[in-house]
Design a protein around this motif. Structure first.
Motif, PDB file in Angstrom:
ATOM      1  N   ASN A 126      39.960  38.792  49.696  1.00 62.68           N
ATOM      2  CA  ASN A 126      38.403  38.928  49.047  1.00 62.68           C
ATOM      3  C   ASN A 126      37.954  37.426  49.170  1.00 62.68           C
ATOM      4  N   THR A 153      29.390  34.351  47.613  1.00 66.75           N
ATOM      5  CA  THR A 153      29.051  35.256  46.035  1.00 66.75           C
ATOM      6  C   THR A 153      28.014  36.345  46.389  1.00 66.75           C
ATOM      7  N   LYS A 156      30.266  39.319  47.450  1.00 63.37           N
ATOM      8  CA  LYS A 156      31.081  39.351  46.298  1.00 63.37           C
ATOM      9  C   LYS A 156      32.237  38.958  46.642  1.00 63.37           C
ATOM     10  N   GLU A 258      33.265  38.655  43.041  1.00 63.52           N
ATOM     11  CA  GLU A 258      33.650  39.606  42.293  1.00 63.52           C
ATOM     12  C   GLU A 258      35.195  40.174  42.209  1.00 63.52           C
ATOM     13  N   ARG A 264      41.458  39.488  37.355  1.00 63.22           N
ATOM     14  CA  ARG A 264      40.740  38.857  36.286  1.00 63.22           C
ATOM     15  C   ARG A 264      41.794  38.842  35.196  1.00 63.22           C
ATOM     16  N   MET A 283      34.057  40.634  31.612  1.00 66.09           N
ATOM     17  CA  MET A 283      34.202  41.267  32.921  1.00 66.09           C
ATOM     18  C   MET A 283      35.176  42.311  33.231  1.00 66.09           C
TER      19      MET A 283
END
Length: 285
Positions: A126, A153, A156, A258, A264, A283
């Motif tokens: 990613n 960004t 993402k 993202e 996260r 988030m």
């Protein structure tokens, strides 16, 4: 044969078995000493390898490569690179010069910050384009890397920011006078990088840019000494990062795009404040 040998990121023992065999059998062993550092010095490498190690600074590698390549048609020469020879810093120029001379070469790969940064929990596939953040001066404040971060960004994707290293730098006065007097080494910290990024954001905001790549409350990741026993990982807002000390170099900074909930959750483990935890938790919901 010219061997380009990756040393990994931690200390003398991070060299691969294959790499160590190469080092022990080579006639001369050079250590590239201007794009990165290990947590140990040249003496520790020599003790572990049982071999003399010749420091190769930028001038030697870029303008006097013949010294390194001399005799490689008849004997084995090792060129050691912290991380991977073709990781954050490529050495294709040295390979091309070797090929021009009709010399053979082999590469012994190792871990680099480009893949080891995944230890923070962000998934490597990613990541978008990697950027380099350079030291500003009073008269030189480049910010082109901001646009690359914004491009990531918008797609993402995460951005790995490699922070500036100054090795054997000369003042303008000493350079003009031809004096081989060098400034002490300098290594950019995540706090310094965050300060520069916030200044860029403020300038873009003043210029009327509506969709910013990041803000003061963007959660980012600070990394230090990855691959060593003392590595440190923190997640904090960009504003918080300006006052965080994560210790000795080398540092790297990641601006996440993202995130999957697992990414996260990992960053929550490294959060430095309730504010960061609250932002990340929101988030995740």
């Amino acid at each position: 044969m010219l061997y380009l040998v990756g040393l990994g990121l931690g200390d003398a023992k991070d060299i691969t078995v294959k790499g160590l065999e190469v080092v022990k059998n080579c006639k001369r062993v050079y250590l590239e000493a201007y794009t990165s550092i290990l947590t140990v010095g040249k003496d520790a490498l020599e003790e572990f390898y049982g071999r003399e190690v010749i420091l190769a600074d930028r001038d030697m590698v870029e303008t006097n490569s013949d010294e390194i390549l001399q005799g490689a048609e008849e004997e084995d020469i090792a060129f050691l690179v912290v991380g991977d020879p073709f990781g954050a810093t490529t050495h294709t120029d040295l390979v091309l010069r070797a090929k021009e001379k009709g010399l053979k070469y082999k590469v012994v790969h190792n871990a680099s910050i480009m893949n080891a940064c995944g230890c923070c929990g962000l998934q490597l596939y990613n990541f978008g384009e990697t950027v380099s953040i350079v030291f500003w001066t009073d008269t030189w404040k480049p910010d082109s890397y901001y646009d690359k971060i914004k491009s990531n960004t918008e797609r993402k994707m995460h951005t790995l920011c490699l922070l500036d290293i100054k090795m054997k730098e000369q003042t303008i006065e000493n350079l003009m006078k031809g004096r081989k007097i060098f400034e002490p080494p300098r290594f950019m910290s995540v706090s310094q990088a965050a300060e520069q990024l916030l200044e860029i954001v403020e300038n873009r905001r003043k210029d009327g840019e509506e969709s910013l790549a990041f803000t003061e409350d963007t959660v980012c990741v600070g990394l230090s000494r990855i691959g060593s026993d003392s590595q440190k990982i923190v997640s904090a807002t960009l504003k918080e990062m300006t006052s965080i000390d994560i210790g000795d170099p080398l540092h790297s900074l990641i601006i996440p795009g993202e995130m999957h909930s697992l990414e996260r959750d990992m960053l929550l483990e490294f959060a430095v404040s309730d504010k960061t935890r609250n932002i990340l938790s929101s988030m995740c919901s």
